[in-house]
Design a protein around this motif. Sequence first.
Motif, PDB file in Angstrom:
ATOM      1  N   GLY A 150       0.700  -1.099   0.057  1.00 47.66           N
ATOM      2  CA  GLY A 150      -0.027  -0.024  -0.138  1.00 47.66           C
ATOM      3  C   GLY A 150       0.832   1.510  -0.197  1.00 47.66           C
ATOM      4  N   LEU A 151       2.183   1.159  -0.123  1.00 45.39           N
ATOM      5  CA  LEU A 151       2.930   2.444  -0.217  1.00 45.39           C
ATOM      6  C   LEU A 151       3.398   2.579  -1.713  1.00 45.39           C
ATOM      7  N   ASP A 152       3.471   3.626  -2.349  1.00 42.22           N
ATOM      8  CA  ASP A 152       4.119   3.733  -3.709  1.00 42.22           C
ATOM      9  C   ASP A 152       5.532   4.241  -3.376  1.00 42.22           C
ATOM     10  N   ALA A 153       6.376   3.141  -2.996  1.00 44.35           N
ATOM     11  CA  ALA A 153       7.578   3.520  -2.632  1.00 44.35           C
ATOM     12  C   ALA A 153       8.711   3.206  -3.625  1.00 44.35           C
ATOM     13  N   HIS A 154       9.830   4.214  -3.568  1.00 44.19           N
ATOM     14  CA  HIS A 154      10.801   4.227  -4.451  1.00 44.19           C
ATOM     15  C   HIS A 154      12.154   4.351  -4.045  1.00 44.19           C
ATOM     16  N   PRO A 155      13.381   3.499  -4.467  1.00 47.81           N
ATOM     17  CA  PRO A 155      14.526   3.713  -3.779  1.00 47.81           C
ATOM     18  C   PRO A 155      15.280   4.739  -4.438  1.00 47.81           C
ATOM     19  N   CYS A 156      16.039   5.566  -3.682  1.00 51.77           N
ATOM     20  CA  CYS A 156      16.988   6.816  -3.924  1.00 51.77           C
ATOM     21  C   CYS A 156      18.005   6.922  -2.953  1.00 51.77           C
ATOM     22  N   HIS A 157      18.870   7.930  -3.103  1.00 52.37           N
ATOM     23  CA  HIS A 157      19.488   8.544  -1.914  1.00 52.37           C
ATOM     24  C   HIS A 157      19.322   9.930  -1.884  1.00 52.37           C
TER      25      HIS A 157
END
Length: 452
Positions: free
Chosen positions: A210-217
């Motif tokens: 349920g989270l629109d999650a995206h990896p980054c720094h």
Amino acid sequence: MSRQSLTEEYLRESAGKPLGELLGSLPSSEFLNALYQARYLSRPTFLDRDEQQLLAADLENFRSALLSLPDRLYGGDLAAFARAVGMSEVQVSAVLRSRGPAPTRVGRLDMYADATGLRVLEVNMGGSLGGLDNADMSRALLEHPVLASFAERRGLTYVDTMRELVDSVFAETGFAPGSRPVVAMCDWPASFDRLRSYMTHYCARWQELGLDAHPCHIGQLDVRDDGVWLGDRKVDVVYRMFLIEDLMESAEAPGLMNPVLDAAHRGQVKIFTPMDAEVFASKGALAMLSDERNRGLFSPAELASLDRILPWTRMVRPGKVTLESGERVELLDYALANQEHLALKPTQLHGGHGVVLGWLPEVSPEEWREQVTAAVDGPYVLQRRVVPVPELFHDEAGDLHPWIVAWGIFTVASGYGGGFTRATTVASGTQLINLANGANFGTVLHVASDAD
């Protein structure tokens, strides 16, 4: 059944089974292998019902006492508390700009099991915790019929810590379940390349939850007048994997972190977890909880829990302190005469960095004196050594060998959040148990209560 009897029974039933067989599908997990490098323990560790329920109550009392320290000792002045636990002015400023309405409930207590029970070595709070994926380990291990049968007969279960974490993100950021906020899972540039694959798998799992999650720094976030952006996505929540100690990494570090903290301070983005979590995770806070001068601040239930799970811990300051026996001693004289029973630890660093274990043979009395003397009035604590009871695990041939286990027990918005383990063999002589030192990883099963 006790934890020991559960372990002994399972070891009898799994006798002679080689490590590779007992792991089920665990070695083929792309997600977990991206971080743990296929280094797994042959079995879970166990908690019986009474111990798990007492531990859950102790964690709640511990948390209550810990989070009350700014109010009880500093009149609610969080900045004064942060300075007292050893934070620099740069770090204090970061804490104040991103503090939340209430401290997070998400944390992990790193513990050893000695002859009396589980004892706290340090506290970690925030989004950078390792082991939150422990349910994947539990599911894979339970594919083996021996463990599956044993777990069914003994009523063993586990907490899906990742699902509980996602529930905690919704609860603490104010977004409604089903709203699918955009989440930037944000690491520090220096470690992002190493963790990118793992974070990508992690975000894919969060998409399912349920989270629109995206990896980054953090260097990839763009702070604009209307908020924080990751590429063409306006970010609702920055899930903070970077640490407050990263602020001290270089002269450029504040320039990376401050714009994001300022946006949070303006209400343009939520940070999970806010930087104030790092204050409560300081070992300096453990010293305040352990200090006999503060015992009158806590309730009887809090004191009972602190006495059960927290080893004697003191800031490195000149003057007299009280030992567990009630004896009053000069701290520095006592530390120099009892190095084999003490660890010297920086209040703010993580992962064993800067820790000096007085009982190691390579730490001479001269070096111990030098280290302790240099730590006086600085951000350091002395902590009583906790001697863990070794646990037996299978090797590739099915033989059993003793390992030293570090337990990581989680707290989440709903309370007890499950656990995971890191361990090294007794034969290795490794004292700081982490991924960098070659640890293997596992999970924790507990006897279900009616509520479970």
